[in-house]
Design a protein around this motif. Sequence first.
Motif, PDB file in Angstrom:
ATOM      1  N   LEU A 101       0.877  -1.173   0.000  1.00  0.00           N
ATOM      2  CA  LEU A 101       0.000   0.000   0.000  1.00  0.00           C
ATOM      3  C   LEU A 101       0.910   1.217   0.000  1.00  0.00           C
ATOM      4  CD1 LEU A 101      -3.038   0.678   0.136  1.00  0.00           C
ATOM      5  CD2 LEU A 101      -2.834   0.748   2.616  1.00  0.00           C
ATOM      6  N   LEU A 102       0.941   1.942  -1.109  1.00  0.00           N
ATOM      7  CA  LEU A 102       1.980   2.945  -1.357  1.00  0.00           C
ATOM      8  C   LEU A 102       1.411   4.346  -1.513  1.00  0.00           C
ATOM      9  CD1 LEU A 102       4.911   3.791  -2.264  1.00  0.00           C
ATOM     10  CD2 LEU A 102       4.179   3.227  -4.598  1.00  0.00           C
ATOM     11  N   VAL A 103       1.951   5.274  -0.714  1.00  0.00           N
ATOM     12  CA  VAL A 103       1.762   6.705  -0.969  1.00  0.00           C
ATOM     13  C   VAL A 103       3.103   7.214  -1.479  1.00  0.00           C
ATOM     14  CG1 VAL A 103       0.946   8.911  -0.091  1.00  0.00           C
ATOM     15  CG2 VAL A 103       0.192   6.792   1.008  1.00  0.00           C
ATOM     16  N   ALA A 104       3.192   7.455  -2.771  1.00  0.00           N
ATOM     17  CA  ALA A 104       4.476   7.760  -3.397  1.00  0.00           C
ATOM     18  C   ALA A 104       4.949   9.166  -3.064  1.00  0.00           C
ATOM     19  CB  ALA A 104       4.366   7.606  -4.911  1.00  0.00           C
ATOM     20  N   VAL A 105       6.224   9.284  -2.694  1.00  0.00           N
ATOM     21  CA  VAL A 105       6.833  10.607  -2.535  1.00  0.00           C
ATOM     22  C   VAL A 105       6.815  11.339  -3.872  1.00  0.00           C
ATOM     23  CG1 VAL A 105       8.970  11.843  -2.002  1.00  0.00           C
ATOM     24  CG2 VAL A 105       8.315   9.858  -0.633  1.00  0.00           C
ATOM     25  N   ASP A 106       7.213  10.642  -4.912  1.00  0.00           N
ATOM     26  CA  ASP A 106       7.249  11.185  -6.268  1.00  0.00           C
ATOM     27  C   ASP A 106       6.671  10.107  -7.182  1.00  0.00           C
ATOM     28  OD1 ASP A 106       8.090  11.728  -8.969  1.00  0.00           O
ATOM     29  OD2 ASP A 106       9.633  13.074  -8.200  1.00  0.00           O
ATOM     30  N   ALA A 107       5.485  10.360  -7.720  1.00  0.00           N
ATOM     31  CA  ALA A 107       4.766   9.340  -8.478  1.00  0.00           C
ATOM     32  C   ALA A 107       5.576   8.830  -9.664  1.00  0.00           C
ATOM     33  CB  ALA A 107       3.431   9.905  -8.966  1.00  0.00           C
ATOM     34  N   ARG A 108       6.253   9.729 -10.355  1.00  0.00           N
ATOM     35  CA  ARG A 108       7.016   9.326 -11.546  1.00  0.00           C
ATOM     36  C   ARG A 108       8.238   8.501 -11.163  1.00  0.00           C
ATOM     37  NH1 ARG A 108       8.473  14.058 -15.566  1.00  0.00           N
ATOM     38  NH2 ARG A 108       6.178  14.014 -15.648  1.00  0.00           N
ATOM     39  N   SER A 109       8.976   8.961 -10.173  1.00  0.00           N
ATOM     40  CA  SER A 109      10.209   8.277  -9.790  1.00  0.00           C
ATOM     41  C   SER A 109       9.960   6.890  -9.215  1.00  0.00           C
ATOM     42  CB  SER A 109      10.986   9.119  -8.768  1.00  0.00           C
ATOM     43  OG  SER A 109      11.364  10.356  -9.318  1.00  0.00           O
ATOM     44  N   LEU A 110       8.789   6.682  -8.609  1.00  0.00           N
ATOM     45  CA  LEU A 110       8.493   5.374  -8.023  1.00  0.00           C
ATOM     46  C   LEU A 110       7.981   4.376  -9.057  1.00  0.00           C
ATOM     47  CD1 LEU A 110       8.719   4.343  -5.047  1.00  0.00           C
ATOM     48  CD2 LEU A 110       9.047   6.801  -5.359  1.00  0.00           C
ATOM     49  N   GLY A 111       7.799   4.829 -10.296  1.00  0.00           N
ATOM     50  CA  GLY A 111       7.286   3.939 -11.328  1.00  0.00           C
ATOM     51  C   GLY A 111       8.146   2.702 -11.524  1.00  0.00           C
ATOM     52  N   THR A 112       9.470   2.860 -11.500  1.00  0.00           N
ATOM     53  CA  THR A 112      10.384   1.728 -11.675  1.00  0.00           C
ATOM     54  C   THR A 112      10.232   0.735 -10.526  1.00  0.00           C
ATOM     55  OG1 THR A 112      11.968   3.097 -12.873  1.00  0.00           O
ATOM     56  CG2 THR A 112      12.788   1.051 -11.940  1.00  0.00           C
ATOM     57  N   SER A 113      10.086   1.238  -9.318  1.00  0.00           N
ATOM     58  CA  SER A 113       9.912   0.363  -8.163  1.00  0.00           C
ATOM     59  C   SER A 113       8.601  -0.412  -8.259  1.00  0.00           C
ATOM     60  CB  SER A 113       9.948   1.179  -6.868  1.00  0.00           C
ATOM     61  OG  SER A 113      11.210   1.783  -6.678  1.00  0.00           O
ATOM     62  N   VAL A 114       7.555   0.247  -8.751  1.00  0.00           N
ATOM     63  CA  VAL A 114       6.276  -0.439  -8.939  1.00  0.00           C
ATOM     64  C   VAL A 114       6.427  -1.552  -9.971  1.00  0.00           C
ATOM     65  CG1 VAL A 114       3.872  -0.162  -9.689  1.00  0.00           C
ATOM     66  CG2 VAL A 114       4.916   1.579  -8.237  1.00  0.00           C
ATOM     67  N   GLN A 115       7.195  -1.289 -11.017  1.00  0.00           N
ATOM     68  CA  GLN A 115       7.457  -2.323 -12.021  1.00  0.00           C
ATOM     69  C   GLN A 115       8.204  -3.509 -11.412  1.00  0.00           C
ATOM     70  OE1 GLN A 115       9.596  -0.231 -15.076  1.00  0.00           O
ATOM     71  NE2 GLN A 115       7.744   0.554 -16.078  1.00  0.00           N
ATOM     72  N   GLU A 116       9.170  -3.226 -10.553  1.00  0.00           N
ATOM     73  CA  GLU A 116       9.917  -4.308  -9.897  1.00  0.00           C
ATOM     74  C   GLU A 116       8.987  -5.149  -9.027  1.00  0.00           C
ATOM     75  OE1 GLU A 116      13.059  -2.428  -7.797  1.00  0.00           O
ATOM     76  OE2 GLU A 116      14.235  -1.966  -9.601  1.00  0.00           O
ATOM     77  N   ALA A 117       8.071  -4.494  -8.339  1.00  0.00           N
ATOM     78  CA  ALA A 117       7.101  -5.232  -7.518  1.00  0.00           C
ATOM     79  C   ALA A 117       6.222  -6.120  -8.397  1.00  0.00           C
ATOM     80  CB  ALA A 117       6.246  -4.259  -6.712  1.00  0.00           C
TER      81      ALA A 117
END
Length: 362
Positions: A101-117
């Motif tokens: 359950l993620l509240v992203a600090v920076d929505a764009r920058s966390l995109g790669t991490s979401v892909q890894e998940a």
Amino acid sequence: MKACIRGAAIVMTAVSTAVAAPACGSGTGSDSDGGNAPKIALLLPDATTARWETQDRPLLEKKIMQLCRQCTIEYANAKGDVAFQQEQMDSMITKGVDAILLVAVDARSLGTSVQEAARADIPVIAYDRLAQGPISGYVSFDGEEVGRLQGRALLKAMGNHGPTPQIVMMNGDPSDPNAVSFKKGALSVLAGRVKIGKAYDTPQWRPEIANTNMSGAIAALGVAHIQGVYSANDGLAGGSISALKANKVDPLPPVTGQDAELGAVQRIVAGDQYMTVYKPFGPEASAGAAMAVAAARRSALEQVAKDKVTTSGGKTVPAVLLTPVSVTAANIKDTLVDDGFYTVRQICVPRLEAACSRSGLT
């Protein structure tokens, strides 16, 4: 298959998570299934905005445990640091959580991490902010409606200030998709009806930056030429109002806000801030918890999410979109108090007794 996918992800992220693992906070909950109980990661963005730690976190943790007594909650706060949150995401993937359950600090920058998940077969529920990447679900309020409520309230509060009153716009963090939505909604109401003397974006929603920017706006425009302040949230409102007071602006122009922070509600009662936007955190947390538990159990999210939202990649995912409420001194009792969000005693500290009486808060 799931274990194999996660195993590959763990190998890829092991180096980056070696630093992050101790920072992720201790788990809570009962793991009575011998390690097989669902594990849900709760990742919050910062401690600057009061709501994350005082409202969302306890509400989410309580609701998750009500829905899933065997669940374990892995908690982390990024403290406004994008790289730190990326490390926390990597750590949660390594731990093999069942949902994030993620509240992203920076929505764009966390995109790669979401892909890894996603590659590790871990569903990510974007909470309050629409993170980029292949999220599985989304819970938030209608951001453009928040901005429209703020814009309408500001126009009403300014009243008769000539044909084109001048305002200062104190927008939120441009890396937060919600800030973009708030601004878009506000401008849809304000465009052509006000002159925007100065407009600022505020990195990390920091009140002290709003304070500095408001002081600059006062110096550039002059005290007599600011008829209103569009402030995207209560923290920015507080910073702006402090600058106005420090520059001897009296009477204060109407200032908008959002999040119904206690300090902001007290400023509204005192007459320093005109309004805030109340986003009932209980329903949002309930929906977020329900989606996280469903995702961890691999249940269909459509069972708990009846709306839809389109992600940055063009995919349509289940969503819960809630309705915000405009709050002024006139309806604090009918909204925040009647909902049990605050008590009259919490709001009406001794210095506000007379103001509370005028507002019907007795």
